[in-house]
Design a protein around this motif. Structure first.
Motif, PDB file in Angstrom:
ATOM      1  N   GLY A  13       7.318 -52.210  82.685  1.00  8.59           N
ATOM      2  CA  GLY A  13       8.039 -53.663  82.654  1.00  8.59           C
ATOM      3  C   GLY A  13       7.114 -54.836  82.942  1.00  8.59           C
ATOM      4  O   GLY A  13       7.738 -55.880  83.174  1.00  8.59           O
ATOM      5  N   SER A  14       6.016 -54.755  83.350  1.00  7.01           N
ATOM      6  CA  SER A  14       5.241 -55.758  83.731  1.00  7.01           C
ATOM      7  C   SER A  14       4.809 -56.631  82.835  1.00  7.01           C
ATOM      8  O   SER A  14       4.390 -57.823  83.161  1.00  7.01           O
ATOM      9  N   GLU A  59      -1.467 -47.823  75.839  1.00  7.06           N
ATOM     10  CA  GLU A  59      -1.410 -46.432  76.248  1.00  7.06           C
ATOM     11  C   GLU A  59      -1.951 -45.298  75.172  1.00  7.06           C
ATOM     12  O   GLU A  59      -1.358 -44.314  74.967  1.00  7.06           O
ATOM     13  N   THR A  74       2.764 -54.778  77.098  1.00  5.75           N
ATOM     14  CA  THR A  74       2.945 -54.326  75.663  1.00  5.75           C
ATOM     15  C   THR A  74       3.336 -55.928  75.142  1.00  5.75           C
ATOM     16  O   THR A  74       2.800 -56.115  74.220  1.00  5.75           O
TER      17      THR A  74
HETATM   18  N1  LIG Z   1      12.660 -56.740  72.562  1.00  8.18           N
HETATM   19  C1  LIG Z   1      12.977 -57.070  73.885  1.00  8.18           C
HETATM   20  N2  LIG Z   1      14.111 -57.692  74.079  1.00  8.18           N
HETATM   21  C2  LIG Z   1      14.256 -57.929  75.456  1.00  8.18           C
HETATM   22  N3  LIG Z   1      13.649 -57.800  76.521  1.00  8.18           N
HETATM   23  C3  LIG Z   1      12.385 -57.030  76.415  1.00  8.18           C
HETATM   24  C4  LIG Z   1      12.095 -56.725  75.097  1.00  8.18           C
HETATM   25  N4  LIG Z   1      10.753 -56.027  74.999  1.00  8.18           N
HETATM   26  C5  LIG Z   1      10.396 -56.176  76.318  1.00  8.18           C
HETATM   27  N5  LIG Z   1      11.368 -56.817  77.193  1.00  8.18           N
HETATM   28  C6  LIG Z   1      11.494 -56.852  78.585  1.00  8.18           C
HETATM   29  O1  LIG Z   1      10.107 -57.631  79.053  1.00  8.18           O
HETATM   30  C7  LIG Z   1       9.648 -56.935  80.117  1.00  8.18           C
HETATM   31  C8  LIG Z   1       8.377 -56.468  79.821  1.00  8.18           C
HETATM   32  O2  LIG Z   1       8.066 -55.351  79.102  1.00  8.18           O
HETATM   33  P1  LIG Z   1       6.980 -54.808  78.277  1.00  8.18           P
HETATM   34  O3  LIG Z   1       7.373 -53.665  77.295  1.00  8.18           O
HETATM   35  O4  LIG Z   1       5.917 -55.584  77.999  1.00  8.18           O
HETATM   36  O5  LIG Z   1       6.434 -53.618  79.724  1.00  8.18           O
HETATM   37  P2  LIG Z   1       5.283 -52.630  79.739  1.00  8.18           P
HETATM   38  O6  LIG Z   1       4.477 -53.463  80.993  1.00  8.18           O
HETATM   39  O7  LIG Z   1       4.653 -52.644  78.659  1.00  8.18           O
HETATM   40  O8  LIG Z   1       6.061 -51.597  80.303  1.00  8.18           O
HETATM   41  P3  LIG Z   1       5.801 -50.014  80.187  1.00  8.18           P
HETATM   42  O9  LIG Z   1       4.514 -49.759  81.103  1.00  8.18           O
HETATM   43  O10 LIG Z   1       6.831 -49.214  80.624  1.00  8.18           O
HETATM   44  O11 LIG Z   1       5.471 -49.797  78.763  1.00  8.18           O
HETATM   45  C9  LIG Z   1      10.767 -55.911  80.688  1.00  8.18           C
HETATM   46  O12 LIG Z   1      11.386 -56.530  81.476  1.00  8.18           O
HETATM   47  C10 LIG Z   1      11.327 -55.318  79.515  1.00  8.18           C
HETATM   48  O13 LIG Z   1      12.539 -55.036  79.698  1.00  8.18           O
END
Ligand SMILES: Nc1ncnc2c1ncn2[C@@H]1O[C@H](COP(=O)(O)OP(=O)(O)OP(=O)(O)O)[C@@H](O)[C@H]1O
Ligand SMILES: [Mg+2]
Length: 235
Positions: free
Chosen positions: A44-45, A165, A48
């Motif tokens: 969630g950081s 990943e 992605t």
């Molecule tokens: N399409 C979307 N709509 C709303 N919120 C989103 C969307 N995509 C991501 N988020 C939010 O943005 C934040 C970052 O998400 P992201 O997927 O970039 O995290 P991440 O670091 O890749 O996590 P992970 O290690 O679980 O893959 C999170 O709070 C997520 O809930």
């Protein structure tokens, strides 16, 4: 080293109802040609989101994404798609191969996407897949399938490979083989690699490590030297 990508003041805000999520909260950094950069951070950081915005897969809310000086946020959708096709490669946790085709054919499909093209047989050899060349991809192990997807992504000779990943679905031994394949591609083809992981051990194979938390970059660390993927403490 030459600057390849400059990210300036990048913001991505999602709106769910009235509540905004600041997935990217004013992010700034530079990627240099030929380096391996590892992006590390908890779930969630924003890892992605950062990768998807940087590569133009997703639309950033504001900021600049400069590739050799050109801001892709200012390109039309058509030109952005063409830019991505010609210059960027992608690897995900899932392999997304064409199941009914063999290894060679899957890599060939990748080569047809771009204008530059690497030699398919050489790539298959670099990925250690020569003995599997004529096998249907469904007959391969997860690690082998991931190496096919790397060969496929490299076949159009992208400037940058975005890997989200890439070892997320693999065990330690197989994951290290896949990472070794990415490092070899970087050394042989000088492809810039951006690798997302939540495994801190993987950070050691990179030239630099970008640490994220809550949509922000909290640290950019330069490794003194890259370690060989086989020596990663997997955790
Ligand atoms: N399409 C979307 N709509 C709303 N919120 C989103 C969307 N995509 C991501 N988020 C939010 O943005 C934040 C970052 O998400 P992201 O997927 O970039 O995290 P991440 O670091 O890749 O996590 P992970 O290690 O679980 O893959 C999170 O709070 C997520 O809930
Ligand atoms: Mg993610």
């Amino acid at each position: 080293m030459e600057k390849l990508i400059e990210i300036k003041n990048l913001v991505k805000t999602y709106h769910l109802g009235n509540i905004p999520t600041h997935a990217l909260d004013h992010v700034d950094f530079t990627i240099y040609q030929g380096e391996i950069v590892v992006i590390l951070g908890p779930s969630g950081s924003g890892k992605t989101t950062l990768l998807n915005c940087m590569s133009g897969l997703d639309q950033a809310t504001s900021g600049e994404i400069l590739y050799e000086g050109t801001d892709i946020l200012k390109l039309s959708d058509h030109r952005k798609t063409k830019f991505r096709k010609d210059n960027l490669g992608f690897i995900f946790q899932t392999y997304n191969l064409l199941e009914h085709l063999n290894v060679y054919e899957n890599v060939l499909v990748g080569a047809k996407l771009g204008k530059n093209k690497n030699k398919i047989d050489e790539l298959i050899d670099t990925m250690g897949l020569t003995i599997h060349k004529n096998k249907n991809v469904a007959e391969l192990s997860g690690g082998e399938q991931q190496r096919v997807s790397i060969a496929r992504a490299l076949a159009k000779n992208p400037k940058v490979m975005f890997c989200d990943e890439p070892t997320g679905a693999l065990d330690e031994k197989t994951g290290k083989v896949v990472l070794k394949a990415l490092v070899e591609a970087n050394e042989l083809l000088n492809t810039t690699m951006i690798i997302i992981t939540h495994n801190p051990g993987i950070a050691l194979i990179g030239d630099r490590v970008i640490r994220m938390n809550s949509g922000k970059i909290v640290e950019i660390h330069k490794n003194e030297k890259r370690i060989d993927p086989k020596d990663i403490p997997w955790g």
